[in-house]
Design a protein around this motif. Structure first.
Motif, PDB file in Angstrom:
ATOM      1  N   THR A  35       0.830  -1.206   0.000  1.00 24.73           N
ATOM      2  CA  THR A  35       0.000   0.000   0.000  1.00 24.73           C
ATOM      3  C   THR A  35       0.867   1.259   0.000  1.00 24.73           C
ATOM      4  O   THR A  35       2.048   1.213   0.323  1.00 24.73           O
ATOM      5  CB  THR A  35      -0.901   0.035   1.257  1.00 24.73           C
ATOM      6  OG1 THR A  35      -0.133  -0.367   2.376  1.00 24.73           O
ATOM      7  CG2 THR A  35      -2.105  -0.870   1.095  1.00 24.73           C
ATOM      8  N   PHE A  36       0.243   2.388  -0.324  1.00 24.78           N
ATOM      9  CA  PHE A  36       0.946   3.669  -0.254  1.00 24.78           C
ATOM     10  C   PHE A  36       1.212   4.020   1.216  1.00 24.78           C
ATOM     11  O   PHE A  36       2.235   4.595   1.561  1.00 24.78           O
ATOM     12  CB  PHE A  36       0.104   4.763  -0.933  1.00 24.78           C
ATOM     13  CG  PHE A  36       0.803   6.095  -1.018  1.00 24.78           C
ATOM     14  CD1 PHE A  36       2.050   6.211  -1.625  1.00 24.78           C
ATOM     15  CD2 PHE A  36       0.214   7.239  -0.493  1.00 24.78           C
ATOM     16  CE1 PHE A  36       2.699   7.440  -1.703  1.00 24.78           C
ATOM     17  CE2 PHE A  36       0.855   8.470  -0.575  1.00 24.78           C
ATOM     18  CZ  PHE A  36       2.103   8.562  -1.172  1.00 24.78           C
ATOM     19  N   VAL A  37       0.269   3.653   2.104  1.00 22.94           N
ATOM     20  CA  VAL A  37       0.459   3.871   3.540  1.00 22.94           C
ATOM     21  C   VAL A  37       1.461   2.823   4.038  1.00 22.94           C
ATOM     22  O   VAL A  37       1.244   1.640   3.876  1.00 22.94           O
ATOM     23  CB  VAL A  37      -0.881   3.756   4.306  1.00 22.94           C
ATOM     24  CG1 VAL A  37      -0.648   3.890   5.806  1.00 22.94           C
ATOM     25  CG2 VAL A  37      -1.867   4.804   3.824  1.00 22.94           C
ATOM     26  N   PRO A  38       2.573   3.268   4.640  1.00 23.58           N
ATOM     27  CA  PRO A  38       3.602   2.319   5.063  1.00 23.58           C
ATOM     28  C   PRO A  38       3.212   1.556   6.340  1.00 23.58           C
ATOM     29  O   PRO A  38       2.248   1.935   7.003  1.00 23.58           O
ATOM     30  CB  PRO A  38       4.812   3.228   5.324  1.00 23.58           C
ATOM     31  CG  PRO A  38       4.227   4.546   5.683  1.00 23.58           C
ATOM     32  CD  PRO A  38       2.936   4.662   4.924  1.00 23.58           C
ATOM     33  N   PRO A  39       3.949   0.500   6.683  1.00 25.85           N
ATOM     34  CA  PRO A  39       3.639  -0.254   7.893  1.00 25.85           C
ATOM     35  C   PRO A  39       3.715   0.623   9.142  1.00 25.85           C
ATOM     36  O   PRO A  39       4.325   1.686   9.113  1.00 25.85           O
ATOM     37  CB  PRO A  39       4.739  -1.317   7.956  1.00 25.85           C
ATOM     38  CG  PRO A  39       5.268  -1.420   6.584  1.00 25.85           C
ATOM     39  CD  PRO A  39       5.101  -0.075   5.961  1.00 25.85           C
TER      40      PRO A  39
END
Lengths: 130, 132, 520
Positions: free
Chosen positions: C327-331
């Motif tokens: 995803t574009f949102v990182p961990p």
């Protein structure tokens, strides 16, 4: 540990005014009936009375100490009901028994009484397996 | 006093750090050892701020109330020094007529979370004498 | 018993005060660090570069702080309350906190700073951070002249109240930004624009400014009035060293305690060393598609390219402990999922390209825009090889210096580009709002009213689970359906840390807090 086992009663030092002042400050309880005798009497009380939650702290601590003998359990629920007033100089002791034991949960029934045997508070502590 | 109309009222969210020195002072006052891994179970009583704020908004004077019952449910241990959030809701009121006049039993429920997830819930019953 | 314990405490105090003289473990130390260049300003209302951020985070503090975790914690505000309608924040300022000259911190110091930040003549790049406060944007635009009409109120010397236009789920991160740090009206009024100089500037954080030699070094010293705990660093010497190899040799000779911003050339050599430390970083490198440029305007071509790059090989090329992005949102923040996004599948990639309608019988060449850093060039060459091998499409790499690169991004003149996004605040909103229609950071030419509405809706939502669900839906749309970007990799922050340094960390927002560090 089995149902019906008695918890060795634990007595706490007599309730003194410096303790109520220190506890009131630490517990952020603004009510002056716990440390100002004049205000307490005006409110119809016999004198300064201890915070109910201070008595609960004794009860919860007794329960946790008892269960500490059995590793891997932690307190999941604690209920307390306030029934009597604790006055300056009173000695509070906590007693109780194991009321239920299953694979997943241990329940203790506790009560706090003063030196005359008057009931101050009851408590129920449930412990769950970690 | 129409206390029922206030049922469902919430405080909004409070945020603060449970300072180790405050927890220590609490333990000393009670007379129990300080554990730097977890706060004592009844330390949550320091978060009654929400109840006091709601009582003020509802219009119940503090000297008229007594602490009747307290229940805590613990989801995970809270370390001294943790940043926590809590919100209190006025969830229930029941009125009783007794020999000493009218009394109301008010229930406040608080949710306490740390690191974004629920740590404990608190249910407080206060008895308001002469209010109802 | 009580008397006894108090007596004991005094003895302990005595020992404690003696220790710094007798034990080297807690003796005051100097910490030497590299800065990549000169700060553009030391005025925290105006600061905006990472060099300035490093200085501000160690000189000053805000109402709240984001330190080791991604949760905001109390800092200069001891506690705060958000109202039930979620629009009012009431901050209780910590009592007894002193500035470096001994003056007590008060709520007025925040009100002054925020008013100055919103004053147009301050020309602060980050003034818009306060625009969610009632009347703040109108004050900035001159529509309101009277600051008392703005939702920033000093209720008493230790209480600051802020009223927002509408509920904003992530708003509590705003007062952790350096631009919102308190400021002294008396100092700024007296010295004017020249207030942020050694000898004039007073600070409230763990350190204070001792000296600044342009193009040479900045020295900080311990703030004698700092209210919280600080390690044993008494002095911070930040040397301005622009050249990477000079910086590395200064570290190797023991001059620097820590070295950050390591070059890819050095990393190739250093990546197995025990003093190379890894710190989680909220950053996503990605490839962007300018969706109105042929042949990228064809969604099947975008899908084909996305499925033709084996991202698991990036670490072997860049040596910076990168991991393949989904995803574009990182961990570590909500809205991340390891299962979303198009997977590497060269067979399917070829099929997508064949069915796209683009003539594959003739050579296909597509321009790829990048900044001319070693690292991006290495990455672009890897991607170029993957696309050639799996699709027989030629990527034509076009590189510019960073400033020109940014200008070209804004012009949207090349069909594909590579850039990255790192978090300003640890909330998925900060990532997804990049691709809204109004965002100046959306360089894809893609717009969606539905997406815009979802960003606004999720921003105002209060339940984390509902918000997370929305963020995942939005990413499915931009990564799998419309394919406007391809997340490439996540990477940690890397730093060389000498063995004598304890407690050093770079937080997920790329902040360094030296108050936590001890030097042996």
């Amino acid at each position: 540990m089995k149902k019906g086992d008695l918890i060795t009663p634990v007595s706490f030092p007599p309730i003194a005014l410096p303790q109520l002042k220190a506890y009131g400050k630490a517990a952020r309880d603004p009510n002056p009936i716990h440390w100002d005798e004049a205000i307490a009497k005006k409110a119809g009380l016999p004198g300064c009375i201890a915070h109910g939650m201070l008595i609960s702290a004794f009860v919860a601590n007794t329960a946790e100490k008892y269960l500490a003998l059995k590793k891997g359990w932690s307190l999941t629920n604690f209920k307390t009901r306030f029934l009597g007033m604790t006055l300056l100089g009173d000695t509070v002791s906590v007693q109780g028994k194991v009321s239920n034991v299953t694979d997943q949960e241990i329940t203790l029934d506790l009560k706090a009484v003063n030196q005359k045997g008057d009931l101050l508070a009851t408590g129920e502590a449930k412990f769950g397996k970690n | 006093m129409n206390l029922e109309s206030f049922v469902g009222k919430k405080t909004g969210t409070y945020s603060e750090t449970l300072k180790p020195e405050d927890v220590k002072a609490f333990c000393e006052a009670v007379g129990i050892p300080f554990n730097q891994e977890k706060i004592p179970p009844t330390y949550l009583t320091t978060l009654r701020t929400g109840e006091f704020d709601l009582l003020k908004e509802i219009g119940v004077p503090l000297p008229q109330i007594l602490h009747g019952e307290q229940e805590y449910t613990y989801e995970k241990e809270i370390r001294p020094g943790s940043a926590i959030q809590f919100e209190t809701e006025f969830t229930q009121v029941t009125k009783k007529e007794g020999k000493n006049g009218v009394m109301s039993f008010l229930i406040f429920t608080s949710k306490i979370s740390s690191n974004g997830s629920l740590s404990a819930t608190s249910k407080t019953t206060v008895v308001a004498r002469g209010v109802g | 018993m009580r008397f006894h314990s108090r007596f004991l405490r005094w003895i302990v105090f005595g020992v404690f005060f003696c220790l710094p003289l007798s034990s080297s473990a807690v003796s005051p130390k100097t910490f030497t660090f590299r800065l990549l260049g000169d700060p553009e300003t030391l005025d925290w209302n105006r600061a905006h570069t990472p060099i300035e951020t490093f200085l501000m985070m160690n000189l000053m503090e805000g109402l709240v702080a984001v330190e080791s975790s991604t949760q905001p914690i109390p800092a200069l505000a001891e506690s705060w309350k958000q109202s039930a309608d979620q629009r009012t924040y009431t901050f209780k300022i910590r009592k007894g906190v002193r500035w470096s000259d001994g003056v007590f911190l008060q709520a007025d110091d925040f009100a002054f700073s925020w008013q100055r930040l919103l004053t147009p003549s301050t020309a602060a790049a980050y003034a818009y951070l306060l625009f969610d406060i009632e009347g703040a944007e109108d004050f900035y635009k001159g529509k309101i002249k009277d600051f008392s009409k703005v939702g920033i109120k000093v209720l008493d010397p230790y209480t600051l109240q802020v009223r927002l236009n509408k509920p904003i789920a992530h708003w509590i991160y705003i007062p952790s930004f350096w631009v919102t740090f308190p400021m002294r009206k008396d100092i700024v009024s007296k010295a004017g624009e020249a207030w942020a100089k050694p000898g004039r500037m007073q600070t409230v954080g763990p350190f204070t400014l001792e000296s600044y030699d342009f193009d040479s070094k900045i020295v900080l010293k311990a703030n004698p009035h700092y209210y919280a705990k600080r390690g044993n660093i008494e002095k911070v010497v930040a040397l301005i060293v622009k050249d990477d190899s000079t910086a590395l040799s200064l570290y190797e000779s023991g001059k620097f305690d820590v070295l950050t911003d390591l070059s890819i050339v050095d990393l190739n050599r250093l990546h197995s060393r025990s003093d190379l430390k890894t710190f989680p970083y909220l950053k996503t490198a990605y490839m962007g598609f300018v969706t109105d440029k042929y042949p990228i305007s064809n969604v099947k071509v975008r899908r084909a390219i996305s499925m033709a790059i084996d991202k698991s090989k990036i670490e072997g090329v860049l040596h910076g402990k990168q991991s393949a992005a989904t995803t574009f949102v990182p961990p570590k923040i909500s809205g991340h999922s390891p299962r979303l996004g198009l997977k590497y599948d060269p067979v399917q990639a070829k099929a997508e390209l064949r069915s796209s309608g683009v003539d594959t019988t003739r050579p296909i060449t597509i321009d790829l825009l990048i900044p001319n850093w070693d690292k991006t060039m290495t990455l672009a060459q890897f991607i170029q090889a993957e696309i050639k091998k799996n699709l027989n499409v030629t990527l034509n790499i076009i590189s510019f210096d960073n400033k020109t690169f940014r200008a070209q991004l804004d012009l949207k003149s090349f069909p594909i580009f590579i850039t990255s996004w790192s978090a300003d605040y640890p909330d998925p909103d900060n990532f997804l709002s990049v691709f809204t229609s109004a965002s100046g950071n959306n360089r894809t030419a893609w717009k969606s009213e539905k997406f815009d509405a979802q960003v606004v809706q999720a921003r105002q939502g209060s339940s984390t689970s509902v918000r997370t669900k929305t963020y995942l839906e939005m990413q499915k749309q931009i990564l799998e359906n419309d394919v406007i970007i391809l997340p490439l990799y996540y990477e940690p922050n890397l730093a060389l840390v000498q063995k004598r340094v304890r407690g050093f960390e770079i937080n997920p927002m790329n902040y360094i807090f030296l108050k936590k560090v001890n030097v042996e």
